[in-house]
Design a protein around this motif. Structure first.
Motif, PDB file in Angstrom:
ATOM      1  N   ASP A 299       1.394   5.136  -7.048  1.00  0.00           N
ATOM      2  CA  ASP A 299       1.781   5.252  -5.647  1.00  0.00           C
ATOM      3  C   ASP A 299       3.291   5.330  -5.472  1.00  0.00           C
ATOM      4  OD1 ASP A 299      -0.835   5.289  -4.938  1.00  0.00           O
ATOM      5  OD2 ASP A 299      -0.874   3.308  -3.987  1.00  0.00           O
TER       6      ASP A 299
ATOM      7  N   LYS B  69       5.814   4.556   0.961  1.00  0.00           N
ATOM      8  CA  LYS B  69       6.388   5.816   1.455  1.00  0.00           C
ATOM      9  C   LYS B  69       7.397   5.545   2.563  1.00  0.00           C
ATOM     10  CE  LYS B  69       6.242  10.439   1.507  1.00  0.00           C
ATOM     11  NZ  LYS B  69       7.282  10.753   2.471  1.00  0.00           N
TER      12      LYS B  69
ATOM     13  N   SER C 210      -2.025   1.439 -10.427  1.00  0.00           N
ATOM     14  CA  SER C 210      -2.033   1.994  -9.074  1.00  0.00           C
ATOM     15  C   SER C 210      -0.654   1.952  -8.433  1.00  0.00           C
ATOM     16  CB  SER C 210      -3.047   1.243  -8.205  1.00  0.00           C
ATOM     17  OG  SER C 210      -2.689  -0.117  -8.045  1.00  0.00           O
ATOM     18  N   SER C 211       0.112   0.886  -8.682  1.00  0.00           N
ATOM     19  CA  SER C 211       1.453   0.793  -8.092  1.00  0.00           C
ATOM     20  C   SER C 211       2.384   1.846  -8.685  1.00  0.00           C
ATOM     21  CB  SER C 211       2.028  -0.601  -8.313  1.00  0.00           C
ATOM     22  OG  SER C 211       2.196  -0.870  -9.701  1.00  0.00           O
TER      23      SER C 211
ATOM     24  N   ASN D 187       0.833  -1.195   0.000  1.00  0.00           N
ATOM     25  CA  ASN D 187       0.000   0.000   0.000  1.00  0.00           C
ATOM     26  C   ASN D 187       0.876   1.257   0.000  1.00  0.00           C
ATOM     27  OD1 ASN D 187       0.653   0.726   2.753  1.00  0.00           O
ATOM     28  ND2 ASN D 187      -0.891  -0.744   3.468  1.00  0.00           N
ATOM     29  N   TYR D 188       0.226   2.399  -0.170  1.00  0.00           N
ATOM     30  CA  TYR D 188       0.985   3.643  -0.298  1.00  0.00           C
ATOM     31  C   TYR D 188       1.831   3.920   0.944  1.00  0.00           C
ATOM     32  CZ  TYR D 188       2.163   8.564  -0.285  1.00  0.00           C
ATOM     33  OH  TYR D 188       2.862   9.746  -0.197  1.00  0.00           O
TER      34      TYR D 188
END
Length: 429
Positions: free
Chosen positions: A223, A198, A219-220, A193-194
């Motif tokens: 992100d 991060k 989406s990847s 996930n984001y």
């Protein structure tokens, strides 16, 4: 490319000394000069492969890669294969992940003069989640196998990145997408996930390390760009949101469509299914529009070959991505060559040393028979690269490499290629 005029002399020792009239003047002052007649050839910087797996040794399956490799032998085999890559005109390469720590040791051996090969930038084990990656259910729920390390928690992500920094990696790699059974979407699914992405990017950057993501869905890619990744591998199947994020961040992309292109073109010859040939041909064509839009928007495009698998053997297809960039993305040959030289050097951190032919830079130089500025496929002709110099030292292209013979238990041994049902067994009776 080389940012110099055509038909100009170039003088070099370990580094490029001078170009044009100044090169002639320098040569006249030397006691001994070797002159090379480059008539009919193109003198250019050595190629840079921004996605090469030098430790893998061309497996035909992840089963082979995960369960049929030994660390010491893998290092010796990688040193042999590195010479193939260098002889193909690749004087610099990026190896984003490695089995064991083979690539890191090979990099250091090359820098120490013990082994001949391209200069290298390396990652360690790719960071995975337990959902997996392109290896699917072969990925364990925890621990390490093959080229990967499974990270299950935020603490494990931070610990693994710090551990890799201790062992001297140049990059951190995150496998942001993977494959699952009964998958319903094209490409792969996002498995980080984001917030996790991060965290990984921030941890790497705190240690002074760049970070790269394997992304084969929209989406990847979005992100990873938003999380501050320094490079993205593949970036296929982008949508508008992913494209905007990539352009806003100006994050470099290494499409690495060579694997798909080679399989689509030659799959029937090497035993690939018609289904895979069609699937990969469509991935190239369907992803090229967005990749070109990213390039037009200012995101650098680099050349990577995915060499290290049975479809992309060492020394064979390092030039093929340039053809993809020209024929599928619509880049000019000059832009494609810049992607395989100057731009890759800059992004990988070698821009002050290589990637262009300028006084003071390393004499990483190749001579190509023909004019790739007119047609990049000249690189694919047999013996197209006639001379290779790395740091000014001539690479021996004439002496054959030692004959490669089978290694015990190194390859997967199948009982058969089809199930021996009575119908199959009696088919040719």
């Amino acid at each position: 490319m080389c940012d110099t005029a055509r038909d100009a002399a170039i003088a070099f020792d370990h580094a490029v000394v001078a170009i044009g009239a100044e090169a002639e003047q320098w040569a006249a002052r030397q006691d001994h000069v070797v002159r090379i007649d480059a008539a009919g050839k193109t003198v250019m910087p050595g190629l840079i492969d921004a996605h090469c797996h030098i430790s893998f040794d061309e497996p035909m399956s992840n089963d082979e890669l995960f369960f049929h490799r030994r660390e010491g032998l893998a290092a010796i085999v990688a040193a042999h294969n590195a010479r193939k890559v260098l002889r193909a005109g690749v004087t610099t390469m990026f190896d984003a992940d490695t089995i064991f720590r083979v690539s890191l040791d090979l990099r250091d051996a090359i820098e120490g003069g013990l082994v001949e090969g391209p200069r290298m930038a390396c990652g360690g084990n790719a960071l995975f989640t337990s959902v997996g990656g392109t290896a699917g259910m072969l990925v364990p729920d925890e621990g390490a196998i093959g080229y990967l390390k499974v990270t299950r928690t935020r603490d494990e992500i931070v610990t693994e990145i710090r551990r890799q920094a201790k062992y001297g990696v140049d990059w951190i790699k995150i496998h942001a997408t993977g494959l699952i059974p009964r998958q319903k979407q094209a490409g792969e699914i996002q498995v980080w996930n984001y917030d996790e992405l991060k965290l990984a990017a921030d941890t790497a950057h705190e240690l002074g390390l760049p970070i790269v993501g394997h992304c084969r869905n929209a989406s990847s890619t979005r992100d990873c760009a938003l999380a501050g990744f320094d490079m993205i591998l593949h970036a296929t199947y982008m949508d508008d949101a992913a494209l905007k994020a990539v352009i806003d961040a100006r994050v470099p992309i290494v499409p690495t469509l060579t694997f798909q292109a080679v399989l689509a073109d030659h799959g029937a010859t090497v035993g690939a299914s018609a289904f895979l040939q069609d699937l990969f041909a469509r991935e190239v064509s369907e992803s090229s529009v967005m990749l070109r839009a990213a390039f037009d928007g200012g995101a650098p495009i680099l050349c990577g070959s995915e060499s290290g698998f049975s479809i992309t053997p060492y020394g064979e297809w390092h030039w093929r991505e340039m053809q993809v960039l020209v024929e599928n993305l619509g880049l000019t040959p000059a832009q494609a060559i810049a992607s395989a030289t100057r731009e890759s050097a800059r992004v990988l951190g070698f821009g002050d040393r290589t990637g262009t032919l300028e006084p003071g830079k390393a004499a990483d130089i190749i001579l190509v028979d023909g004019d790739p500025l007119a047609d990049v496929t000249v690189f694919g002709r047999e013996d197209a690269v006639t001379h290779v110099f790395k740091d000014g030292r001539a690479v021996d292209l004439a002496t054959p490499l030692p004959e490669r013979r089978p290694l015990p238990s190194w390859r997967v041994s199948q009982y058969s290629t089809v199930i021996a049902s009575r119908a199959a067994a009696m088919r040719n009776k």
